[in-house]
Design a protein around this motif. Structure first.
Motif, PDB file in Angstrom:
ATOM      1  N   PHE A 123       4.281  20.891  -4.370  1.00  0.00           N
ATOM      2  CA  PHE A 123       5.689  20.903  -4.783  1.00  0.00           C
ATOM      3  C   PHE A 123       6.132  19.486  -5.140  1.00  0.00           C
ATOM      4  O   PHE A 123       5.631  18.510  -4.571  1.00  0.00           O
ATOM      5  N   ALA A 124       7.109  19.397  -6.049  1.00  0.00           N
ATOM      6  CA  ALA A 124       7.681  18.108  -6.410  1.00  0.00           C
ATOM      7  C   ALA A 124       9.188  18.257  -6.572  1.00  0.00           C
ATOM      8  O   ALA A 124       9.650  19.106  -7.349  1.00  0.00           O
ATOM      9  N   ILE A 125       9.922  17.421  -5.855  1.00  0.00           N
ATOM     10  CA  ILE A 125      11.380  17.403  -5.983  1.00  0.00           C
ATOM     11  C   ILE A 125      11.768  16.267  -6.918  1.00  0.00           C
ATOM     12  O   ILE A 125      11.153  15.193  -6.910  1.00  0.00           O
ATOM     13  N   SER A 126      12.766  16.516  -7.751  1.00  0.00           N
ATOM     14  CA  SER A 126      13.239  15.487  -8.673  1.00  0.00           C
ATOM     15  C   SER A 126      14.731  15.693  -8.902  1.00  0.00           C
ATOM     16  O   SER A 126      15.287  16.728  -8.518  1.00  0.00           O
ATOM     17  N   ARG A 127      15.351  14.730  -9.518  1.00  0.00           N
ATOM     18  CA  ARG A 127      16.787  14.836  -9.791  1.00  0.00           C
ATOM     19  C   ARG A 127      17.101  14.243 -11.147  1.00  0.00           C
ATOM     20  O   ARG A 127      16.431  13.309 -11.602  1.00  0.00           O
ATOM     21  N   ASP A 128      18.141  14.789 -11.768  1.00  0.00           N
ATOM     22  CA  ASP A 128      18.671  14.273 -13.014  1.00  0.00           C
ATOM     23  C   ASP A 128      20.150  13.989 -12.774  1.00  0.00           C
ATOM     24  O   ASP A 128      20.974  14.914 -12.771  1.00  0.00           O
ATOM     25  N   ASN A 129      20.480  12.737 -12.539  1.00  0.00           N
ATOM     26  CA  ASN A 129      21.859  12.386 -12.208  1.00  0.00           C
ATOM     27  C   ASN A 129      22.813  12.613 -13.381  1.00  0.00           C
ATOM     28  O   ASN A 129      24.004  12.855 -13.170  1.00  0.00           O
ATOM     29  N   ALA A 130      22.301  12.552 -14.595  1.00  0.00           N
ATOM     30  CA  ALA A 130      23.149  12.813 -15.764  1.00  0.00           C
ATOM     31  C   ALA A 130      23.581  14.275 -15.826  1.00  0.00           C
ATOM     32  O   ALA A 130      24.625  14.600 -16.390  1.00  0.00           O
ATOM     33  N   LYS A 131      22.752  15.156 -15.255  1.00  0.00           N
ATOM     34  CA  LYS A 131      23.053  16.594 -15.276  1.00  0.00           C
ATOM     35  C   LYS A 131      23.522  17.104 -13.917  1.00  0.00           C
ATOM     36  O   LYS A 131      23.724  18.313 -13.753  1.00  0.00           O
ATOM     37  N   ASN A 132      23.658  16.214 -12.934  1.00  0.00           N
ATOM     38  CA  ASN A 132      24.065  16.628 -11.580  1.00  0.00           C
ATOM     39  C   ASN A 132      23.184  17.760 -11.052  1.00  0.00           C
ATOM     40  O   ASN A 132      23.680  18.724 -10.460  1.00  0.00           O
ATOM     41  N   THR A 133      21.890  17.618 -11.274  1.00  0.00           N
ATOM     42  CA  THR A 133      20.967  18.693 -10.944  1.00  0.00           C
ATOM     43  C   THR A 133      19.753  18.152 -10.199  1.00  0.00           C
ATOM     44  O   THR A 133      19.231  17.082 -10.537  1.00  0.00           O
ATOM     45  N   VAL A 134      19.327  18.906  -9.194  1.00  0.00           N
ATOM     46  CA  VAL A 134      18.092  18.619  -8.477  1.00  0.00           C
ATOM     47  C   VAL A 134      17.132  19.775  -8.728  1.00  0.00           C
ATOM     48  O   VAL A 134      17.560  20.936  -8.837  1.00  0.00           O
ATOM     49  N   TYR A 135      15.852  19.452  -8.831  1.00  0.00           N
ATOM     50  CA  TYR A 135      14.836  20.445  -9.158  1.00  0.00           C
ATOM     51  C   TYR A 135      13.785  20.510  -8.049  1.00  0.00           C
ATOM     52  O   TYR A 135      13.572  19.545  -7.319  1.00  0.00           O
ATOM     53  N   LEU A 136      13.120  21.636  -7.980  1.00  0.00           N
ATOM     54  CA  LEU A 136      11.942  21.770  -7.133  1.00  0.00           C
ATOM     55  C   LEU A 136      10.868  22.459  -7.969  1.00  0.00           C
ATOM     56  O   LEU A 136      10.973  23.661  -8.246  1.00  0.00           O
ATOM     57  N   GLN A 137       9.879  21.685  -8.391  1.00  0.00           N
ATOM     58  CA  GLN A 137       8.743  22.231  -9.115  1.00  0.00           C
ATOM     59  C   GLN A 137       7.728  22.711  -8.096  1.00  0.00           C
ATOM     60  O   GLN A 137       7.276  21.928  -7.261  1.00  0.00           O
ATOM     61  N   MET A 138       7.376  23.982  -8.151  1.00  0.00           N
ATOM     62  CA  MET A 138       6.467  24.574  -7.169  1.00  0.00           C
ATOM     63  C   MET A 138       5.218  25.060  -7.894  1.00  0.00           C
ATOM     64  O   MET A 138       5.304  25.956  -8.745  1.00  0.00           O
ATOM     65  N   ASN A 139       4.096  24.472  -7.572  1.00  0.00           N
ATOM     66  CA  ASN A 139       2.820  24.822  -8.183  1.00  0.00           C
ATOM     67  C   ASN A 139       1.875  25.388  -7.138  1.00  0.00           C
ATOM     68  O   ASN A 139       2.066  25.185  -5.937  1.00  0.00           O
ATOM     69  N   ARG A 140       0.857  26.078  -7.610  1.00  0.00           N
ATOM     70  CA  ARG A 140      -0.174  26.670  -6.722  1.00  0.00           C
ATOM     71  C   ARG A 140       0.505  27.421  -5.574  1.00  0.00           C
ATOM     72  O   ARG A 140       0.181  27.234  -4.401  1.00  0.00           O
ATOM     73  N   LEU A 141       1.427  28.267  -5.938  1.00  0.00           N
ATOM     74  CA  LEU A 141       2.195  29.003  -4.938  1.00  0.00           C
ATOM     75  C   LEU A 141       1.308  29.939  -4.127  1.00  0.00           C
ATOM     76  O   LEU A 141       0.334  30.505  -4.639  1.00  0.00           O
ATOM     77  N   LYS A 142       1.690  30.098  -2.863  1.00  0.00           N
ATOM     78  CA  LYS A 142       0.971  30.945  -1.921  1.00  0.00           C
ATOM     79  C   LYS A 142       1.911  32.026  -1.403  1.00  0.00           C
ATOM     80  O   LYS A 142       3.137  31.820  -1.380  1.00  0.00           O
ATOM     81  N   PRO A 143       1.375  33.147  -0.932  1.00  0.00           N
ATOM     82  CA  PRO A 143       2.244  34.189  -0.363  1.00  0.00           C
ATOM     83  C   PRO A 143       3.134  33.656   0.763  1.00  0.00           C
ATOM     84  O   PRO A 143       4.280  34.108   0.900  1.00  0.00           O
ATOM     85  N   GLU A 144       2.659  32.690   1.517  1.00  0.00           N
ATOM     86  CA  GLU A 144       3.469  32.142   2.610  1.00  0.00           C
ATOM     87  C   GLU A 144       4.626  31.274   2.129  1.00  0.00           C
ATOM     88  O   GLU A 144       5.457  30.831   2.944  1.00  0.00           O
ATOM     89  N   ASP A 145       4.702  31.012   0.829  1.00  0.00           N
ATOM     90  CA  ASP A 145       5.869  30.321   0.270  1.00  0.00           C
ATOM     91  C   ASP A 145       7.029  31.288   0.006  1.00  0.00           C
ATOM     92  O   ASP A 145       8.120  30.851  -0.365  1.00  0.00           O
TER      93      ASP A 145
END
Length: 114
Positions: free
Chosen positions: A67-89
Motif C-alpha cells: 500500500f502507498a498513501i499520498s496526498r495532493d494538497n491542491a485538491k485537498n485529497t488523500v489517496y491510498l493505493q492498494m496493490n497485491r490485495l489479499k482476502p484479509e484486506d
C-alpha cells in the motif's frame, strides 16, 4: 465543519489493485496529518497508514510494500493505493484527521475475493 468523503472501494480479486480517495473540506488541508483506517467484521478498527503535513508516511506492518498513501494538497485529497490485495484486506476503509477531535469519513467497502 470538517467533512471527509471516501470513494474508490469495490470488489477485486486477490492480487488486484484499488485506489481509495478521500476528499476533505472545511479545513486547511495542507496543515493536517491524514490517515487511513480499516475495520473488518468482528474486529477492532485499525490504523493502516498515515501521512504527515510534510509528507512523511507510516504503515502497519501487514501492508508495507503493498500500500502507498499520498496526498495532493491542491485538491485537498488523500489517496491510498492498494496493490497485491489479499482476502484479509477486506474491510471498510475510513479516512481520518485529528484536530480538536477525530474526524471520520463515512467509509468505503473493500472486498477482496480469493
Amino acid at each position: 465543519q470538517v467533512q471527509l468523503v471516501e470513494s474508490g472501494g469495490g470488489l477485486v480479486q486477490a492480487g488486484g489493485s484499488l485506489r481509495l480517495s478521500c476528499a476533505a473540506s472545511g479545513m486547511i488541508f495542507r496543515l493536517f496529518s491524514m490517515g487511513w483506517y480499516r475495520q473488518a467484521p468482528g474486529k477492532e478498527r485499525e490504523l493502516v497508514a498515515t501521512i504527515s503535513s510534510g509528507g512523511s508516511t507510516n504503515y502497519v506492518d501487514s501492508v508495507k510494500g503493498r500500500f502507498a498513501i499520498s496526498r495532493d494538497n491542491a485538491k485537498n485529497t488523500v489517496y491510498l493505493q492498494m496493490n497485491r490485495l489479499k482476502p484479509e484486506d477486506t474491510a471498510v476503509y475510513y479516512c481520518n484527521t485529528k484536530s480538536v477531535r477525530d474526524y471520520w469519513g463515512q467509509g468505503t467497502q473493500v472486498t477482496v475475493s480469493s
